[in-house]
Design an enzyme around this catalytic site. Structure first.
Site, short mmCIF file in Angstrom:
data_model
loop_
_atom_site.label_atom_id
_atom_site.label_comp_id
_atom_site.label_asym_id
_atom_site.label_seq_id
_atom_site.Cartn_x
_atom_site.Cartn_y
_atom_site.Cartn_z
N GLY A 1 37.96 -27.58 -5.61
CA GLY A 1 37.58 -26.25 -5.16
C GLY A 1 37.80 -25.99 -3.69
O GLY A 1 37.44 -24.91 -3.18
N ALA B 1 42.86 -30.90 -8.66
CA ALA B 1 41.91 -30.56 -7.60
C ALA B 1 42.59 -30.39 -6.24
O ALA B 1 43.42 -31.19 -5.84
CB ALA B 1 40.80 -31.60 -7.48
N GLY B 2 42.20 -29.32 -5.57
CA GLY B 2 42.62 -29.09 -4.20
C GLY B 2 43.72 -28.08 -3.99
O GLY B 2 43.96 -27.64 -2.86
N ASN C 1 41.94 -24.58 -11.30
CA ASN C 1 41.01 -23.56 -11.78
C ASN C 1 40.66 -22.60 -10.65
O ASN C 1 41.01 -21.43 -10.66
CB ASN C 1 39.77 -24.21 -12.36
CG ASN C 1 38.82 -23.22 -13.04
OD1 ASN C 1 37.79 -23.61 -13.56
ND2 ASN C 1 39.13 -21.93 -13.06
N THR C 2 39.96 -23.12 -9.62
CA THR C 2 39.45 -22.26 -8.55
C THR C 2 40.57 -21.49 -7.86
O THR C 2 40.39 -20.32 -7.50
CB THR C 2 38.68 -23.10 -7.52
OG1 THR C 2 37.69 -23.87 -8.19
CG2 THR C 2 38.00 -22.21 -6.49
N LYS D 1 39.54 -34.75 -21.06
CA LYS D 1 39.67 -35.03 -19.63
C LYS D 1 38.38 -35.67 -19.13
O LYS D 1 37.31 -35.06 -19.21
CB LYS D 1 39.96 -33.76 -18.83
CG LYS D 1 40.10 -34.03 -17.34
CD LYS D 1 40.06 -32.75 -16.53
CE LYS D 1 39.88 -33.09 -15.05
NZ LYS D 1 39.61 -31.89 -14.24
#
Length: 260
Positions: free
Chosen positions: A163, A189-190, A211-212, A102
Site C-alpha cells: 500500500g 506490493a508497492g 490492489n491499492t 495466496k
C-alpha cells in the site's frame, strides 16, 4: 525472444496483471476495474471480503464470479502460520475445493512486512495439505529458493511496503530471484503507477499483483487500464531486449556513408 504463456500450477493465463478486490467504493467498481485491467486472477482477503461467509450480505462472487475469473483467496490480516492455514482451509470449503491460494503471513501492523519464519511453516503445511501455494515473501533470494524447494507454485516478493506506492526499491534482489527461480516470480506490493509495473516486467518478472495502486487512484478504472498497458509494455520491452547502456553518446544517424 518468443513469449511463453504465464503458467501457474499447470494452468495457463492470458493476463500477467493480477488484481486485488479491496478498497474500492463498492463491488460494482471492483468489477469494472477488474475488467478494465484485463485480469484473469483476482485475489480476495478471506478475513475482510464476503464470498459466502455471511449469507445476508452482498457477496463479491456476485460481481466477479468464478466462471469468469480465477478467485485467489489470500490470508491478509494473518500474523501466524496457524491462522493462515486455517483461513485457507476455510476458503477451500467456501469455494468447493479450490486449491490455488495466496499465502501471506505478516510480521506487524505497521510495516505489513512478511514474517518469513511463519511463512515457511505455513507453506509447508499447505503444500502437504494439497494446496497450490502462491506466496508473498521478502525480496531475499535465499528465502525465495526455500519456498520453491518446499513446493510453492509461485513466489511473490514485495517491491516495497504494501500500500505504499513507493515502487521497486531493490531491483537487484528481484533480478537475483528471477534468475534462480523455476517457478513464476510476481511482484507483490508497492506498485504505485503504471511505470512501476513496466519496470517490474522489464526486469523479467512473470507478472504483477496490485490492489491499492488501482483502487486508491483518482480514477480507478482508468488506472486499471493504464496498469494493463504498463504490464504489456514492460513485457514487450523485456522480450525485445533493451540496448546496452553506454557511457558515451552514439549518434542514431552515423557520419559514415553520408551523401554529402
Amino acid at each position: 525472444m518468443q513469449d511463453k504463456p504465464l503458467l501457474i500450477a499447470g494452468k495457463q493465463y492470458s493476463s500477467r496483471l493480477l488484481v486485488g478486490s479491496g478498497k474500492y467504493k463498492d463491488l460494482a467498481q471492483t468489477r469494472e476495474a477488474t475488467l478494465a485491467a484485463g485480469a484473469d486472477i483476482i485475489t480476495v482477503a478471506i478475513r475482510r471480503v464476503n464470498i459466502g461467509q455471511d449469507p445476508h450480505a452482498p457477496s463479491l462472487l456476485d460481481y466477479v464470479p468464478p466462471h469468469e475469473f480465477t478467485i485467489l483467496p489470500n490470508t491478509a490480516g494473518c500474523y501466524t502460520a496457524k491462522d493462515a492455514v486455517y483461513t485457507l482451509q476455510m476458503a477451500r470449503e467456501l469455494l468447493n475445493g479450490h486449491k490455488l491460494v495466496k499465502l501471506e503471513v505478516l510480521g506487524d501492523e505497521k510495516t505489513l512486512f512478511p514474517n518469513m519464519p511463519e511463512t515457511l511453516v505455513a507453506a509447508r503445511e499447505l503444500v502437504k495439505d494439497g494446496f497450490d501455494v502462491m506466496v508473498y515473501c521478502s525480496d531475499d533470494p535465499i528465502q525465495a529458493r526455500m519456498l520453491e524447494d518446499i513446493g510453492c507454485c509461485a513466489v511473490m516478493p514485495l517491491a516495497s511496503l504494501i500500500g505504499s506506492g513507493m515502487g521497486i526499491l531493490n531491483p537487484w534482489n528481484l533480478s537475483l530471484i528471477i534468475e534462480q527461480s523455476n517457478v513464476p516470480v510476481l511482484v507483490d506490493a508497492g506498485v504505485g503507477t503504471a511505470s512501476d509495473a513496466a519496470i517490474a516486467m522489464e526486469l523479467g518478472c512473470d507478472g504483477v499483483l496490485m490492489n491499492t495502486a488501482i483502487a486508491a487512484a483518482g480514477d480507478p478504472v482508468r488506472m486499471a487500464r493504464a496498469m494493463k498497458l504498463g504490464v504489456q509494455a514492460g513485457r514487450e520491452a523485456f522480450l525485445a531486449g533493451r540496448m546496452p547502456r553506454r557511457f558515451a553518446a552514439s549518434p542514431s544517424s552515423p557520419m559514415a556513408g553520408r551523401l554529402a
